[in-house]
Design a protein around this motif. Structure first.
Motif, PDB file in Angstrom:
ATOM      1  N   ILE A   1     -12.785  -4.340 -74.917  1.00  0.00           N
ATOM      2  CA  ILE A   1     -11.747  -4.331 -75.943  1.00  0.00           C
ATOM      3  C   ILE A   1     -11.608  -2.979 -76.633  1.00  0.00           C
ATOM      4  O   ILE A   1     -10.525  -2.418 -76.670  1.00  0.00           O
ATOM      5  CB  ILE A   1     -11.996  -5.443 -76.996  1.00  0.00           C
ATOM      6  N   PRO A   2     -12.680  -2.379 -77.181  1.00  0.00           N
ATOM      7  CA  PRO A   2     -12.476  -1.123 -77.890  1.00  0.00           C
ATOM      8  C   PRO A   2     -12.061  -0.003 -76.959  1.00  0.00           C
ATOM      9  O   PRO A   2     -11.450   0.959 -77.375  1.00  0.00           O
ATOM     10  CB  PRO A   2     -13.851  -0.825 -78.499  1.00  0.00           C
ATOM     11  N   VAL A   3     -12.442  -0.091 -75.715  1.00  0.00           N
ATOM     12  CA  VAL A   3     -12.152   1.004 -74.794  1.00  0.00           C
ATOM     13  C   VAL A   3     -10.703   0.981 -74.374  1.00  0.00           C
ATOM     14  O   VAL A   3     -10.001   1.968 -74.536  1.00  0.00           O
ATOM     15  CB  VAL A   3     -13.039   0.894 -73.541  1.00  0.00           C
ATOM     16  N   ALA A   4     -10.239  -0.134 -73.832  1.00  0.00           N
ATOM     17  CA  ALA A   4      -8.848  -0.214 -73.419  1.00  0.00           C
ATOM     18  C   ALA A   4      -8.499  -1.454 -72.674  1.00  0.00           C
ATOM     19  O   ALA A   4      -7.370  -1.877 -72.748  1.00  0.00           O
ATOM     20  CB  ALA A   4      -8.481   0.987 -72.587  1.00  0.00           C
ATOM     21  N   LEU A   5      -9.362  -2.077 -71.968  1.00  0.00           N
ATOM     22  CA  LEU A   5      -9.160  -3.242 -71.116  1.00  0.00           C
ATOM     23  C   LEU A   5      -7.926  -3.184 -70.253  1.00  0.00           C
ATOM     24  O   LEU A   5      -6.935  -2.971 -70.730  1.00  0.00           O
ATOM     25  CB  LEU A   5      -8.978  -4.541 -71.877  1.00  0.00           C
ATOM     26  N   ALA A   6      -7.872  -3.523 -69.101  1.00  0.00           N
ATOM     27  CA  ALA A   6      -6.653  -3.778 -68.374  1.00  0.00           C
ATOM     28  C   ALA A   6      -6.587  -3.153 -67.029  1.00  0.00           C
ATOM     29  O   ALA A   6      -7.486  -2.482 -66.631  1.00  0.00           O
ATOM     30  CB  ALA A   6      -5.438  -3.364 -69.153  1.00  0.00           C
ATOM     31  N   VAL A   7      -5.438  -3.297 -66.461  1.00  0.00           N
ATOM     32  CA  VAL A   7      -4.871  -2.631 -65.346  1.00  0.00           C
ATOM     33  C   VAL A   7      -5.144  -3.195 -63.975  1.00  0.00           C
ATOM     34  O   VAL A   7      -6.225  -3.376 -63.580  1.00  0.00           O
ATOM     35  CB  VAL A   7      -5.303  -1.173 -65.316  1.00  0.00           C
TER      36      VAL A   7
ATOM     37  N   SER B   1      -0.452   7.572 -68.062  1.00  0.00           N
ATOM     38  CA  SER B   1      -0.090   6.416 -68.879  1.00  0.00           C
ATOM     39  C   SER B   1       0.256   5.229 -68.000  1.00  0.00           C
ATOM     40  O   SER B   1       0.749   5.391 -66.882  1.00  0.00           O
ATOM     41  CB  SER B   1       1.099   6.726 -69.803  1.00  0.00           C
ATOM     42  N   LEU B   2      -0.052   4.060 -68.496  1.00  0.00           N
ATOM     43  CA  LEU B   2       0.329   2.792 -67.871  1.00  0.00           C
ATOM     44  C   LEU B   2       1.011   1.946 -68.928  1.00  0.00           C
ATOM     45  O   LEU B   2       0.485   1.801 -70.034  1.00  0.00           O
ATOM     46  CB  LEU B   2      -0.892   2.062 -67.324  1.00  0.00           C
ATOM     47  N   GLU B   3       2.175   1.402 -68.599  1.00  0.00           N
ATOM     48  CA  GLU B   3       2.879   0.490 -69.490  1.00  0.00           C
ATOM     49  C   GLU B   3       3.164  -0.790 -68.718  1.00  0.00           C
ATOM     50  O   GLU B   3       3.619  -0.739 -67.570  1.00  0.00           O
ATOM     51  CB  GLU B   3       4.177   1.116 -69.993  1.00  0.00           C
ATOM     52  N   GLY B   4       2.868  -1.930 -69.339  1.00  0.00           N
ATOM     53  CA  GLY B   4       3.052  -3.180 -68.624  1.00  0.00           C
ATOM     54  C   GLY B   4       3.439  -4.334 -69.523  1.00  0.00           C
ATOM     55  O   GLY B   4       3.271  -4.280 -70.741  1.00  0.00           O
ATOM     56  N   THR B   5       3.966  -5.374 -68.905  1.00  0.00           N
ATOM     57  CA  THR B   5       4.281  -6.626 -69.602  1.00  0.00           C
ATOM     58  C   THR B   5       3.525  -7.753 -68.921  1.00  0.00           C
ATOM     59  O   THR B   5       3.245  -7.691 -67.724  1.00  0.00           O
ATOM     60  CB  THR B   5       5.792  -6.932 -69.557  1.00  0.00           C
TER      61      THR B   5
ATOM     62  N   ASP C   1      -6.844   5.142 -74.177  1.00  0.00           N
ATOM     63  CA  ASP C   1      -6.343   4.728 -75.485  1.00  0.00           C
ATOM     64  C   ASP C   1      -5.311   3.625 -75.261  1.00  0.00           C
ATOM     65  O   ASP C   1      -4.345   3.816 -74.518  1.00  0.00           O
ATOM     66  CB  ASP C   1      -5.691   5.909 -76.205  1.00  0.00           C
ATOM     67  N   SER C   2      -5.513   2.478 -75.899  1.00  0.00           N
ATOM     68  CA  SER C   2      -4.671   1.322 -75.591  1.00  0.00           C
ATOM     69  C   SER C   2      -3.986   0.753 -76.827  1.00  0.00           C
ATOM     70  O   SER C   2      -4.464   0.890 -77.952  1.00  0.00           O
ATOM     71  CB  SER C   2      -5.515   0.216 -74.944  1.00  0.00           C
ATOM     72  N   SER C   3      -2.839   0.124 -76.581  1.00  0.00           N
ATOM     73  CA  SER C   3      -2.154  -0.634 -77.624  1.00  0.00           C
ATOM     74  C   SER C   3      -1.562  -1.884 -76.991  1.00  0.00           C
ATOM     75  O   SER C   3      -1.173  -1.878 -75.816  1.00  0.00           O
ATOM     76  CB  SER C   3      -1.053   0.206 -78.291  1.00  0.00           C
TER      77      SER C   3
ATOM     78  N   VAL D   1       1.173  -4.157 -72.812  1.00  0.00           N
ATOM     79  CA  VAL D   1      -0.006  -3.301 -72.867  1.00  0.00           C
ATOM     80  C   VAL D   1       0.426  -1.880 -72.550  1.00  0.00           C
ATOM     81  O   VAL D   1       1.299  -1.653 -71.709  1.00  0.00           O
ATOM     82  CB  VAL D   1      -1.091  -3.770 -71.871  1.00  0.00           C
ATOM     83  N   LYS D   2      -0.158  -0.917 -73.264  1.00  0.00           N
ATOM     84  CA  LYS D   2       0.054   0.494 -72.949  1.00  0.00           C
ATOM     85  C   LYS D   2      -1.290   1.195 -73.015  1.00  0.00           C
ATOM     86  O   LYS D   2      -2.018   1.063 -73.998  1.00  0.00           O
ATOM     87  CB  LYS D   2       1.039   1.148 -73.923  1.00  0.00           C
ATOM     88  N   ILE D   3      -1.623   1.934 -71.961  1.00  0.00           N
ATOM     89  CA  ILE D   3      -2.875   2.682 -71.908  1.00  0.00           C
ATOM     90  C   ILE D   3      -2.552   4.115 -71.526  1.00  0.00           C
ATOM     91  O   ILE D   3      -1.895   4.358 -70.504  1.00  0.00           O
ATOM     92  CB  ILE D   3      -3.858   2.084 -70.886  1.00  0.00           C
TER      93      ILE D   3
END
Length: 198
Positions: A19-25, A54-58, A131-133, A164-166
Motif C-alpha cells: 500500500i505505501p509503495v504503490a501496489l498495482a499493475v 507512468s501508468l494510468e488505469g481504471t 508514487d501512486s494515487s 489508479v495512477k503510478i
C-alpha cells in the motif's frame, strides 16, 4: 505450516506492505479464481522487470495469490488487476542463464505521445515501487468481492479502486498477461544481461 496456510495468514502483510509503495499493475482478465495466478500457463524460473514513467488505469484490484512453475514450485505473489491501462515509456527486461552465459531480453515501447495500452491486465508480482494515487479506493475488502472480473479467495485481504495512477513505476514479477496489449513503437534487443529496466 503448509504453503497454503502461509499465504492465507500472510496475505494481509503482503498487501499492507504494498500500500505505501504503490501496489498495482499488469495482467489477466477473466477466469482467475481461487487466488491462482495465472490459470492458463506455468511461470518460468525467472522473474522479470517492468518499468514505466507512468501508468494510468481504471478498474483496479489487488490481493495475494500463488504462481506455479513447471516444476510444481509455488511462488507467493501480489496479484494486481487493471481493466484498462495506458503505460508511458514502458520497459520490460529479463535475464536468463544459458550454456553460453547470461542472455538478456530488453523490450521498450510506448514512448513520446504514443503510450502502450492494455485491456484486462493482470500481473503476479513480488515487488513494486513508485508514487501512486487512487480514486474511490476500498482497503480491506474480501478478495472474492473486489470490483474487477478477476477475484481472489474468499476471506483474503484485498483492495480495489475506480482508478489508479503510478508514476516512476518499477516492478518485479513472475507473470503478466492481458486480453489485448498494444506496444506502440516496440523495440526488442538481445543483451549480455547487464542492461535492464532498473
Amino acid at each position: 505450516m503448509s504453503f497454503r496456510s502461509f499465504v492465507r495468514s500472510h496475505a494481509g502483510r503482503v498487501t499492507l506492505t504494498a500500500i505505501p509503495v504503490a501496489l498495482a499493475v499488469s495482467l489477466l482478465g477473466a477466469g482467475v479464481a481461487q487466488g491462482a495466478v495465472p490459470v492458463s500457463f506455468s511461470v518460468s524460473g525467472s522473474q522479470f522487470q517492468i518499468a514505466a514513467s507512468s501508468l494510468e488505469g481504471t478498474g483496479f484490484s489487488q490481493y495475494a495469490g500463488v504462481a506455479k512453475d513447471t516444476a510444481g514450485k509455488s511462488h507467493p505473489v501480489a496479484i494486481a488487476n487493471i481493466a484498462s491501462a495506458t503505460l508511458h515509456d514502458l520497459c520490460q527486461s529479463v535475464v536468463s542463464e544459458t550454456p553460453l552465459g547470461k542472455v538478456g531480453v530488453l523490450i521498450t515501447a510506448g514512448g513520446g505521445d504514443r503510450p502502450a495500452s492494455a485491456s484486462d491486465l493482470q500481473i503476479g508480482m513480488t515487488g513494486l515501487k513508485g508514487d501512486s494515487s487512487f480514486e474511490h479506493i476500498r482497503i480491506g475488502v474480501d478478495a472474492s468481492t473486489v470490483n474487477t472480473q478477476a477475484k481472489g479467495m474468499a476471506g483474503d485481504f484485498a483492495q480495489d479502486a475506480d482508478t489508479v495512477k503510478i508514476t516512476n513505476l518499477q516492478q518485479t514479477a513472475w507473470s503478466t498477461q492481458a486480453s489485448v496489449f498494444t506496444l506502440t513503437g516496440m523495440k526488442l534487443q538481445l543483451t549480455d544481461g547487464s542492461k535492464q529496466c532498473f
